[in-house]
Every structure is written in C-alpha cells, then in structure tokens.
Motif scaffolding. Structure first.
Motif, mmCIF file in Angstrom:
data_model
loop_
_atom_site.group_PDB
_atom_site.id
_atom_site.type_symbol
_atom_site.label_atom_id
_atom_site.label_comp_id
_atom_site.label_asym_id
_atom_site.label_seq_id
_atom_site.Cartn_x
_atom_site.Cartn_y
_atom_site.Cartn_z
ATOM 1 N N ARG A 294 0.786 -1.223 0.000
ATOM 2 C CA ARG A 294 0.000 0.000 0.000
ATOM 3 C C ARG A 294 0.821 1.277 0.000
ATOM 4 O O ARG A 294 0.427 2.281 -0.602
ATOM 5 N N PHE A 295 1.970 1.274 0.679
ATOM 6 C CA PHE A 295 2.694 2.520 0.884
ATOM 7 C C PHE A 295 3.849 2.721 -0.079
ATOM 8 O O PHE A 295 4.593 3.701 0.057
ATOM 9 N N PHE A 296 4.020 1.821 -1.056
ATOM 10 C CA PHE A 296 4.981 2.080 -2.119
ATOM 11 C C PHE A 296 4.378 3.159 -3.024
ATOM 12 O O PHE A 296 3.195 3.111 -3.353
ATOM 13 N N ALA A 297 5.175 4.130 -3.432
ATOM 14 C CA ALA A 297 4.659 5.352 -4.056
ATOM 15 C C ALA A 297 3.695 5.118 -5.225
ATOM 16 O O ALA A 297 2.603 5.693 -5.245
ATOM 17 N N PRO A 298 4.028 4.271 -6.234
ATOM 18 C CA PRO A 298 3.076 4.085 -7.335
ATOM 19 C C PRO A 298 1.752 3.471 -6.879
ATOM 20 O O PRO A 298 0.691 3.791 -7.424
ATOM 21 N N VAL A 299 1.818 2.591 -5.877
ATOM 22 C CA VAL A 299 0.594 1.980 -5.366
ATOM 23 C C VAL A 299 -0.233 3.007 -4.605
ATOM 24 O O VAL A 299 -1.462 3.060 -4.730
ATOM 25 N N ALA A 300 0.420 3.837 -3.819
ATOM 26 C CA ALA A 300 -0.298 4.872 -3.084
ATOM 27 C C ALA A 300 -0.978 5.852 -4.028
ATOM 28 O O ALA A 300 -2.110 6.297 -3.775
ATOM 29 N N ALA A 301 -0.313 6.170 -5.148
ATOM 30 C CA ALA A 301 -0.918 7.075 -6.126
ATOM 31 C C ALA A 301 -2.141 6.440 -6.774
ATOM 32 O O ALA A 301 -3.177 7.101 -6.967
ATOM 33 N N ALA A 302 -2.049 5.149 -7.099
ATOM 34 C CA ALA A 302 -3.195 4.452 -7.686
ATOM 35 C C ALA A 302 -4.332 4.316 -6.679
ATOM 36 O O ALA A 302 -5.511 4.398 -7.040
ATOM 37 N N ARG A 303 -3.981 4.132 -5.419
ATOM 38 C CA ARG A 303 -5.011 4.026 -4.383
ATOM 39 C C ARG A 303 -5.731 5.362 -4.203
ATOM 40 O O ARG A 303 -6.957 5.406 -4.015
ATOM 41 N N ALA A 304 -4.998 6.461 -4.281
ATOM 42 C CA ALA A 304 -5.621 7.780 -4.165
ATOM 43 C C ALA A 304 -6.563 8.057 -5.334
ATOM 44 O O ALA A 304 -7.570 8.752 -5.183
ATOM 45 N N PRO B 184 -10.076 6.885 -3.056
ATOM 46 C CA PRO B 184 -9.639 8.060 -2.272
ATOM 47 C C PRO B 184 -10.098 8.018 -0.820
ATOM 48 O O PRO B 184 -9.465 8.640 0.036
ATOM 49 N N TRP B 185 -11.158 7.270 -0.532
ATOM 50 C CA TRP B 185 -11.641 7.202 0.839
ATOM 51 C C TRP B 185 -10.705 6.425 1.769
ATOM 52 O O TRP B 185 -10.839 6.490 2.986
ATOM 53 N N THR B 186 -9.744 5.687 1.165
ATOM 54 C CA THR B 186 -8.791 4.935 1.986
ATOM 55 C C THR B 186 -7.533 5.727 2.297
ATOM 56 O O THR B 186 -6.682 5.262 3.046
ATOM 57 N N VAL B 187 -7.421 6.914 1.707
ATOM 58 C CA VAL B 187 -6.231 7.732 1.906
ATOM 59 C C VAL B 187 -6.493 8.710 3.039
ATOM 60 O O VAL B 187 -7.421 9.526 2.971
ATOM 61 N N GLU B 188 -5.708 8.617 4.078
ATOM 62 C CA GLU B 188 -5.866 9.506 5.216
ATOM 63 C C GLU B 188 -5.239 10.861 4.911
ATOM 64 O O GLU B 188 -4.116 10.929 4.402
ATOM 65 N N PRO B 189 -5.971 11.946 5.188
ATOM 66 C CA PRO B 189 -5.376 13.277 4.929
ATOM 67 C C PRO B 189 -4.181 13.524 5.840
ATOM 68 O O PRO B 189 -4.178 13.149 7.006
#
Length: 285
Positions: free
Chosen positions: A240-250, A254-259
């Motif tokens: 989840r926290f590898f940069a390309p994966v985090a970008a795809a998750r956002a 987007p509801w899984t990305v904590e501000p």
C-alpha cells in the motif's frame, strides 16, 4: 694527398640493414622486450566475473564450525507480492555444479539448480506478506523473514552468512556479506531458492488477480505493471505505501487515503471585538 672518403661515409643501404635488425623477431625462447596489443576500435574488453566459492564455509569447517548456512531474500523492490527468504546448508560432499548469483542465471538454469539444491542440501523458506511489509516496512519485514528461515532449518547452524549489510539476531554467529550472493556459495544457493519460490508464488497470484501481469513481471515496477495499476487500481497483493501503489489508491479509492496534516500552515485565528469605538476625523488628536 687524396683521402679515401668511402671508409667514413656509410653505405647507402646501411640504415636499411640497421632497421632490419631492429625489426627482426627475437630468437626462439626469448620474449621481446615490449609487447603491444591492438584493440579494435569500438570494442571493449570482456570482464570475467568469478563465480561464488565455498572458501569461507570450508575455512569454518577446518576450525570445527559446522553446520554453516547461507541466507538471502528475493522481492524487496517489487510493488506487489511477498518477500521470500531462504536459508541453505550445503553438503560439502554433494555441492551441485553451476550455483551462482540468481541474477546471473536464466529462469531455466534456476529451476534446474533449485531441484538439485533441494535434493542435496538442507533448505528452508519463510515469507513476509504484503500486510507485514505495510506494517513494519520493507527492511524489517525482510530481516524478519530471513531470521525465520534460519530458525526453520532442519539442523540449527553454528554460523550464518547473510547477504547485505544487516546481521540477523540469531543465536549463532551471523556474518553479513555485501554482495554475498556473488561471493559465498551458500548465499548464492539461498538466492536461487528464494527467487524460484517467489516467482512461483507470483505466477499463482496472477491466477487470483488477472490483468496485472504478475506472471510476467513478478510485481516489479515495469511500464506494463504501472499501466495496469493506473487502469485497475491496486489489488490486495500490492504494497500500500509504495509510491506508485499509493498514487493508484488515491485515484481509485480516495476514501482509503488519510489526509496528512500540514504542519507548516498557520491557522487563522478570529479575535472577537467586544466594543467598537468611532473616531471623529475632524477632531484634533
């Protein structure tokens, strides 16, 4: 008196004879003083890389230290899938030929050596899942898996060689060897076991999550994988926290990305005013 000038004047063909003597090859059995090698333009020399050896293990055996294990992992860099660690204790009397750093071997060579190593050596494997990688970070998850692989060996080793900079917290002596998969034979054997095991796991995950191409790129960040991430979003097997994966998750979830709180922004503060005072501009102050 007439002097004979021909005695002092060298003959016309004398320089040619001297040059011929200098250019004449050396006698048999004597090497020339200098040797010049001409390299064709545009071509570079080939650097030979020595294969890993059993020298360090054999030195420990002579001192009475045995068993000796080598361990290595596969899968630190990919965006998806687990980290797989392997530990191997080679039998000094039955070492398969051709063992090398897994990165220098083809997939077919690795598969053949995998079977030979498993048939002649003590082997163990441990896996760190993507959820553990997300929780602990990739380095800690890798070291955890390496230690678990050493503990899982059929026979407890008295000395362990591990690839990399970090030593393991094991009960026996542990020696970290930078670039060890290309130096120490036991580590090279472990690199083959870890690589083949992980490749097989990624092919199995490809059937569970079609469309990402895990069977081809094994989870690494190649263009085809990045395109699939952008198109499909991350799967449960992605880190989840590898940069390309985090970008795809956002993008897809987007509801899984904590501000993230901005620590450098100064919040505006409203100051209440209890009474207002009118000032006459014509008054002399």
């Amino acid at each position: 008196m007439i002097r004979d000038k021909s005695a002092k004047t060298p003959a016309k063909d004398a320089p040619k004879k001297d040059a011929a003597k200098k250019a004449a090859p050396a006698k048999a059995g004597k090497a020339p003083a200098t040797k010049t090698t001409t390299v064709p333009a545009g071509k570079k020399g080939i650097i030979a890389v020595a294969p890993p050896s059993f020298r360090r293990e054999r030195a420990l055996i002579k001192r009475g230290v045995w068993p000796v294990a080598g361990c290595d992992e596969a899968g630190r860099g990919p965006l998806a899938g687990p980290v797989v660690a392997a530990a191997v204790i080679l039998d000094p009397d039955r070492i398969p030929r051709g063992i090398d750093d897994s990165k220098r071997l083809t997939a077919e060579e690795r598969e053949k050596l995998f079977d030979k190593i498993c048939a002649t050596a003590q082997v163990s494997v441990a896996v760190a899942s993507p959820s553990r990688i997300d929780r602990d970070n990739i380095l800690r998850a890798s070291l955890w898996a390496l230690k678990r692989a050493v503990v899982a060996l059929p026979e407890a080793p008295r000395h362990v060689f591990v690839d990399g900079r970090d030593r393991l917290d094991t009960e026996c002596d542990c020696e970290a060897v930078i670039g060890g998969d290309g130096i120490v034979l036991s580590i090279a054997a472990a690199s083959i076991i870890a690589k083949v095991t992980r490749d097989r796991l990624m092919c199995a995950l490809a059937q569970d999550c079609p469309g990402y191409g895990f069977e081809q790129h094994k989870g690494y960040a190649v263009p085809e994988h990045l395109d699939a991430l952008d198109r499909l979003g991350p799967s449960v097997h992605h880190r989840r926290f590898f940069a390309p994966v985090a970008a795809a998750r956002a993008k897809h979830m987007p509801w899984t990305v904590e501000p993230v709180q901005d620590l450098f922004t100064v919040p505006e503060v409203e100051v209440p005013v209890e009474a207002s005072v009118e000032i006459d501009a014509s008054a002399n102050l």
